[in-house]
Design a protein around this motif. Structure first.
Motif, mmCIF file in Angstrom:
data_model
loop_
_atom_site.group_PDB
_atom_site.id
_atom_site.type_symbol
_atom_site.label_atom_id
_atom_site.label_comp_id
_atom_site.label_asym_id
_atom_site.label_seq_id
_atom_site.Cartn_x
_atom_site.Cartn_y
_atom_site.Cartn_z
ATOM 1 N N ASN A 146 -3.922 -0.571 7.902
ATOM 2 C CA ASN A 146 -3.815 0.863 7.659
ATOM 3 C C ASN A 146 -3.605 1.118 6.161
ATOM 4 O O ASN A 146 -2.466 1.298 5.701
ATOM 5 C CB ASN A 146 -2.664 1.440 8.496
ATOM 6 C CG ASN A 146 -2.646 2.942 8.447
ATOM 7 O OD1 ASN A 146 -3.133 3.556 7.487
ATOM 8 N ND2 ASN A 146 -2.093 3.552 9.469
ATOM 9 N N ASP A 184 -4.049 3.696 4.408
ATOM 10 C CA ASP A 184 -3.394 4.975 4.094
ATOM 11 C C ASP A 184 -1.879 4.788 4.031
ATOM 12 O O ASP A 184 -1.228 5.189 3.067
ATOM 13 C CB ASP A 184 -3.716 6.036 5.171
ATOM 14 C CG ASP A 184 -5.127 6.570 5.014
ATOM 15 O OD1 ASP A 184 -5.559 6.771 3.868
ATOM 16 O OD2 ASP A 184 -5.801 6.776 6.034
ATOM 17 N N ASP A 185 -1.334 4.154 5.072
ATOM 18 C CA ASP A 185 0.112 3.905 5.094
ATOM 19 C C ASP A 185 0.521 3.009 3.927
ATOM 20 O O ASP A 185 1.536 3.237 3.269
ATOM 21 C CB ASP A 185 0.505 3.199 6.408
ATOM 22 C CG ASP A 185 0.542 4.171 7.579
ATOM 23 O OD1 ASP A 185 0.257 5.358 7.375
ATOM 24 O OD2 ASP A 185 0.847 3.716 8.708
ATOM 25 N N THR A 206 11.949 6.066 5.590
ATOM 26 C CA THR A 206 10.791 6.907 5.252
ATOM 27 C C THR A 206 9.545 6.065 4.964
ATOM 28 O O THR A 206 8.453 6.607 4.825
ATOM 29 C CB THR A 206 11.074 7.803 4.027
ATOM 30 O OG1 THR A 206 11.300 6.949 2.897
ATOM 31 C CG2 THR A 206 12.269 8.696 4.252
ATOM 32 N N LEU A 207 9.708 4.758 4.877
ATOM 33 C CA LEU A 207 8.554 3.891 4.604
ATOM 34 C C LEU A 207 7.833 3.511 5.901
ATOM 35 O O LEU A 207 8.463 3.357 6.946
ATOM 36 C CB LEU A 207 9.013 2.610 3.903
ATOM 37 C CG LEU A 207 9.490 2.750 2.467
ATOM 38 C CD1 LEU A 207 10.063 1.429 1.991
ATOM 39 C CD2 LEU A 207 8.357 3.208 1.550
ATOM 40 N N HIS A 208 6.528 3.343 5.808
ATOM 41 C CA HIS A 208 5.772 2.859 6.964
ATOM 42 C C HIS A 208 6.027 1.357 7.119
ATOM 43 O O HIS A 208 6.157 0.633 6.131
ATOM 44 C CB HIS A 208 4.269 3.038 6.738
ATOM 45 C CG HIS A 208 3.879 4.455 6.463
ATOM 46 N ND1 HIS A 208 3.853 5.410 7.447
ATOM 47 C CD2 HIS A 208 3.494 5.072 5.321
ATOM 48 C CE1 HIS A 208 3.460 6.560 6.919
ATOM 49 N NE2 HIS A 208 3.234 6.391 5.626
ATOM 50 N N GLU A 209 6.010 0.901 8.365
ATOM 51 C CA GLU A 209 6.118 -0.538 8.609
ATOM 52 C C GLU A 209 4.699 -1.104 8.505
ATOM 53 O O GLU A 209 3.872 -0.928 9.401
ATOM 54 C CB GLU A 209 6.720 -0.809 9.982
ATOM 55 C CG GLU A 209 7.111 -2.257 10.128
ATOM 56 C CD GLU A 209 7.838 -2.562 11.421
ATOM 57 O OE1 GLU A 209 7.873 -1.704 12.315
ATOM 58 O OE2 GLU A 209 8.352 -3.696 11.524
ATOM 59 N N ILE A 210 4.414 -1.743 7.402
ATOM 60 C CA ILE A 210 3.035 -2.120 7.068
ATOM 61 C C ILE A 210 2.508 -3.240 7.976
ATOM 62 O O ILE A 210 1.403 -3.184 8.496
ATOM 63 C CB ILE A 210 2.946 -2.516 5.577
ATOM 64 C CG1 ILE A 210 3.209 -1.275 4.709
ATOM 65 C CG2 ILE A 210 1.613 -3.139 5.226
ATOM 66 C CD1 ILE A 210 2.237 -0.133 4.937
ATOM 67 N N ASP A 234 0.458 4.953 0.729
ATOM 68 C CA ASP A 234 1.562 5.930 0.740
ATOM 69 C C ASP A 234 2.867 5.248 0.325
ATOM 70 O O ASP A 234 3.621 5.776 -0.492
ATOM 71 C CB ASP A 234 1.756 6.512 2.154
ATOM 72 C CG ASP A 234 0.757 7.614 2.455
ATOM 73 O OD1 ASP A 234 0.042 8.058 1.530
ATOM 74 O OD2 ASP A 234 0.687 8.026 3.637
ATOM 75 N N ASN A 235 3.133 4.083 0.907
ATOM 76 C CA ASN A 235 4.353 3.336 0.535
ATOM 77 C C ASN A 235 4.375 3.027 -0.955
ATOM 78 O O ASN A 235 5.372 3.219 -1.638
ATOM 79 C CB ASN A 235 4.419 2.005 1.290
ATOM 80 C CG ASN A 235 5.010 2.132 2.679
ATOM 81 O OD1 ASN A 235 5.319 3.226 3.131
ATOM 82 N ND2 ASN A 235 5.161 1.000 3.366
ATOM 83 N N MET A 252 8.706 -2.673 2.783
ATOM 84 C CA MET A 252 8.961 -2.113 4.114
ATOM 85 C C MET A 252 10.471 -2.067 4.312
ATOM 86 O O MET A 252 11.203 -2.692 3.553
ATOM 87 C CB MET A 252 8.424 -3.080 5.200
ATOM 88 C CG MET A 252 6.964 -3.038 5.454
ATOM 89 S SD MET A 252 6.518 -4.214 6.756
ATOM 90 C CE MET A 252 6.218 -5.725 5.841
#
Ligand code: GN1
Ligand code: MG
Length: 344
Positions: free
Chosen positions: A49, A51-52, A135-139, A55-56, A221
């Motif tokens: 992903n 995008d995620d 607030t971070l995505h789990e990559i 974003d991070n 993450m």
């Protein structure tokens, strides 16, 4: 070349050449007549992903630039239409300003190099202590879930799809024997973690050797501080490279461990809890054990995850990691003493 032009770059491109030796993404240096850039093709087999992911990266680097304007932080360049990366048929690409007059080391030239990388990673942990990890995505889910890595190894053993199991029985046994060391029963706080704290992910000033900037932010993450500490020890407190073929050269160096511990506390200060401090040596053993299992699993599965340069590459990497685990276990009490000696 056309892809680079999609980004908001300064000047016209003079050259593009390969850069670094990461195991995952493809990286190039782009030189224009007014600036140098790092250009990367994101490995979307692994980073599913983008995008995620981007974003991070933007969230963390923008936070660092705003709060610590005097420190060097990776500066990502958006595309001309304001996107964080560029996607086309051939893949996903990103661009950042190249950081000049620095070196990235695959092994420490001396304990000072390792000390400086520790200050940088310790500082990085401290600077991000005000950033909300949630607030971070789990990559990559379960990235440092060692129990799950062991399950993957067991599955790869069962499948033995390349017929390589016969060559690695002893190594598989070594990993299985350590299953009970994974769960410590201690719950540690979730933090913003880097998750790939190899020595070569800190750029050092080529003249002074001081840490300039933490790079390779792909795996930022929510995670555990002890794993970041541990992964740095795994890679940097060895007397040889991660893929050294001559095992007699591979040893866990207590001297390097001490240099890193001292530097880490100089950087992180008193931002860790007592439990975290106490578990730092365990983090070192676990990250080394886990990485050994990941290399071994990939070897059994036919080298589909890590880039390899020759057929036994993942096996060679496995052997160095398991050797280090063994020596760390033998030195565990000394590691604990060193941690207590330098903690603030
Ligand atoms: C990979 O991207 P690179 O080469 O810095 C891997 C790490 C391993 C490391 C072993 C996303 O890091 O987890 O510890 O190889 N990164 C990913 O050298 O899997
Ligand atoms: Mg990486």
């Amino acid at each position: 070349m056309d892809i680079i032009k999609q980004f908001d770059i300064r000047g016209s491109v003079l050259s593009i050449s390969p850069l670094g030796n990461g195991h995952i993404n493809d990286t190039c240096l782009v030189v224009t007549d007014s600036e140098k850039y790092t250009f990367q093709r994101i490995n979307t087999d692994i980073f599913k992903n983008p995008d995620d992911l981007m974003d991070n990266l933007f969230a963390v680097t923008e936070y660092l630039k705003a709060n610590y304007p005097n420190d060097k932080t990776i500066n990502y360049i958006r595309t001309k239409d304001g996107k964080k990366y560029f996607r086309c048929d051939s893949g996903c690409y990103r661009l950042s300003v190249y950081i000049d007059n620095v070196i990235a080391l695959d092994s420490a030239r001396n304990s000072d190099d390792f000390y400086e990388s520790a200050v940088a990673f310790g500082n990085f942990q401290k600077k991000l202590s005000g950033f909300k990890a949630q607030t971070l995505h789990e990559i990559i889910p379960d990235f440092h879930n060692t129990a799950w890595r062991l399950e993957n190894l067991k599955n790869a053993v069962k499948a033995d799809k390349c017929g390589r199991l016969k060559d690695v029985k002893e190594q598989v046994e070594f990993c299985l024997e350590r299953e009970s060391s994974i769960d410590t029963g201690v719950t540690l706080p979730l933090r913003v973690t880097h998750n790939d704290t190899k020595l070569n992910n800190v750029l050092l000033d080529e003249k002074t050797g001081k840490g300039v900037c933490v790079i390779d932010l792909d795996t930022i993450m929510p995670g555990l501080s002890v794993n970041d500490f541990g992964d740095a020890i795994r890679f940097g407190a060895s007397t040889a490279a991660e893929d050294e073929k001559d095992l007699s050269k591979v040893h866990f160096s207590l001297e390097l461990f001490e240099a890193y511990t001292r530097g880490y506390f100089d950087g992180v200060g008193n931002a860790l809890t007592d439990d975290e401090v106490r578990m730092l040596p365990h983090g070192a053993v676990m990250m080394t054990y886990e990485c050994g299992m990941r290399f071994l699993t990939d070897y059994l599965e036919g080298d589909t995850y890590f880039k390899t340069s020759y057929p036994e590459h993942n096996l060679v990497r496995t052997l160095t990691q398991l050797r280090l685990v063994d020596e760390m276990e033998q030195n565990y009490d000394k590691m604990l003493q060193i941690v207590q000696k330098y903690r603030p």
